[in-house]
Design an enzyme around this catalytic site. Structure first.
Site, PDB file in Angstrom:
ATOM      1  CG  ASP A   1       8.428  -4.610-120.926  1.00 52.22           C
ATOM      2  OD1 ASP A   1       7.391  -3.971-120.692  1.00 52.22           O
ATOM      3  OD2 ASP A   1       8.628  -5.772-120.516  1.00 52.22           O
TER       4      ASP A   1
ATOM      5  CG  ASP B   1      16.912  -5.481-121.489  1.00 52.85           C
ATOM      6  OD1 ASP B   1      16.896  -6.266-120.532  1.00 52.85           O
ATOM      7  OD2 ASP B   1      16.348  -4.374-121.480  1.00 52.85           O
TER       8      ASP B   1
ATOM      9  CD  GLU C   1      11.475 -10.304-120.551  1.00 48.65           C
ATOM     10  OE1 GLU C   1      11.617  -9.085-120.350  1.00 48.65           O
ATOM     11  OE2 GLU C   1      11.497 -11.157-119.653  1.00 48.65           O
ATOM     12  CD  GLU C   2      14.866  -8.318-123.767  1.00 50.79           C
ATOM     13  OE1 GLU C   2      14.430  -7.375-124.445  1.00 50.79           O
ATOM     14  OE2 GLU C   2      14.602  -8.459-122.556  1.00 50.79           O
TER      15      GLU C   2
ATOM     16  CG  ASP D   1      14.031 -11.566-118.014  1.00 52.20           C
ATOM     17  OD1 ASP D   1      14.702 -10.770-118.685  1.00 52.20           O
ATOM     18  OD2 ASP D   1      13.243 -11.208-117.118  1.00 52.20           O
TER      19      ASP D   1
ATOM     20  CG  LEU E   1      19.520  -6.898-116.922  1.00 57.04           C
ATOM     21  CD1 LEU E   1      20.617  -7.595-116.127  1.00 57.04           C
ATOM     22  CD2 LEU E   1      20.045  -5.581-117.471  1.00 57.04           C
ATOM     23  CG  ASP E   2      13.881 -10.168-113.387  1.00 59.74           C
ATOM     24  OD1 ASP E   2      12.800 -10.051-113.982  1.00 59.74           O
ATOM     25  OD2 ASP E   2      13.998 -10.098-112.151  1.00 59.74           O
TER      26      ASP E   2
ATOM     27  CD  GLU F   1       9.472 -11.856-116.637  1.00 65.90           C
ATOM     28  OE1 GLU F   1      10.162 -10.864-116.341  1.00 65.90           O
ATOM     29  OE2 GLU F   1       8.296 -11.773-117.060  1.00 65.90           O
TER      30      GLU F   1
END
Length: 277
Positions: free
Chosen positions: A37, A43, A66-67, A83, A85-86, A226
């Protein structure tokens, strides 16, 4: 203060700074996260902010995001998965975003059954954090980094909202037929930020679907960051989660950034969905 409390309080403390700086870090950057992504500056900034705060806690043994491609060991304690910044694509049009948190009592990747608490922050008209622990769910209203109000959360059973991610042409025929039927009774909702859609689900009831697509046969949601934390919250509130066959919390964790098809909703609707699929 318990170990879990210290982790949750750290997130509450960070919300004021995060919310104040979202506009500053709203632009896209020329990087991708481990699942491909495109990132926005927020993020990375929120990821770094929470990492620096969590690494100082005795309660945290491992930080996973996630990053970031890998887990980072920071001591002895729980594994914290975030996560940062969803819904980060919502920053450009100034729509709702949030942060998702899972606290696991096991090294990651781990089963959702290893979660001892989970939460999501919603940066909406005001800031809230919805928390699941000990089989109960509460919504905390946050102002100035302090909790100013709390409400219990339970899944409504009345007809509510229906939201499905992706393009209609990519949906399985059985899912498309089922959604067409629900449209006669349920209001359509899909915001591009899962936390916003889940907040609507827990407020009004209904069904949310994040199905596989030809280009993403495993779905779009990451199990550790998530699907598991939100499934933990939804099920603790009296709803159901599913990967199309059974509870998301029972999915076999194979690798850190694994994705799974994910469905949330009132039990009757998810039961019927599994029958259709």
């Amino acid at each position: 203060m318990t170990a879990v409390d210290s982790i949750l309080t750290t997130v509450v403390d960070a919300t004021t700074e995060i919310r104040a700086e979202l506009a500053t870090y709203r632009d896209k950057v020329d990087t991708e996260n481990p699942t491909g992504d495109t990132q926005v500056a927020a993020d990375q900034w929120i990821d770094d902010l929470l990492f620096e705060r969590f690494r100082e806690l005795d309660a945290v043994g491992s930080f996973v995001s996630e990053e970031r491609p890998d887990a980072i060991d920071v001591g002895d304690g729980y594994s914290v998965a975030i996560d940062p910044l969803d819904g980060s694509s919502n920053l450009e049009p100034n729509s709702t975003t949030g942060t998702i948190l899972g606290i696991y009592d096991a090294p990651l990747p781990a089963s959702g059954r290893e979660l001892v608490a989970s939460a999501y922050v919603l940066y909406g008209s005001y800031t809230t954090m919805t928390v699941a622990r000990d089989d109960t769910v509460e919504r905390l209203v946050i102002q100035g980094g302090e909790v100013v109000d709390t409400d219990p959360v339970s899944m409504p059973s009345d007809p509510g909202i229906c939201g499905v991610a992706g393009q209609t042409s990519d949906w399985d025929d059985a899912l498309r037929t089922y959604v067409d039927e629900l449209r006669e009774t349920y209001k359509l909702r899909y915001s591009g930020a899962m936390v916003a859609d889940v907040e609507q689900l827990l407020t009004y009831g209904g069904l949310l679907a994040y199905p596989p697509a030809p280009s993403q046969p495993d779905g779009i949601l990451r199990l550790q960051f998530e699907s598991n934390p939100i499934a933990h919250i939804v099920e603790a509130a009296g709803g159901r989660s599913s990967d199309g066959h059974g509870s998301v919390l029972d999915c076999d964790p194979k690798e850190l950034h694994q994705c799974v098809p994910t469905y949330f909703g009132t039990p009757a609707l998810v039961d019927e969905l599994e029958t259709r699929l």
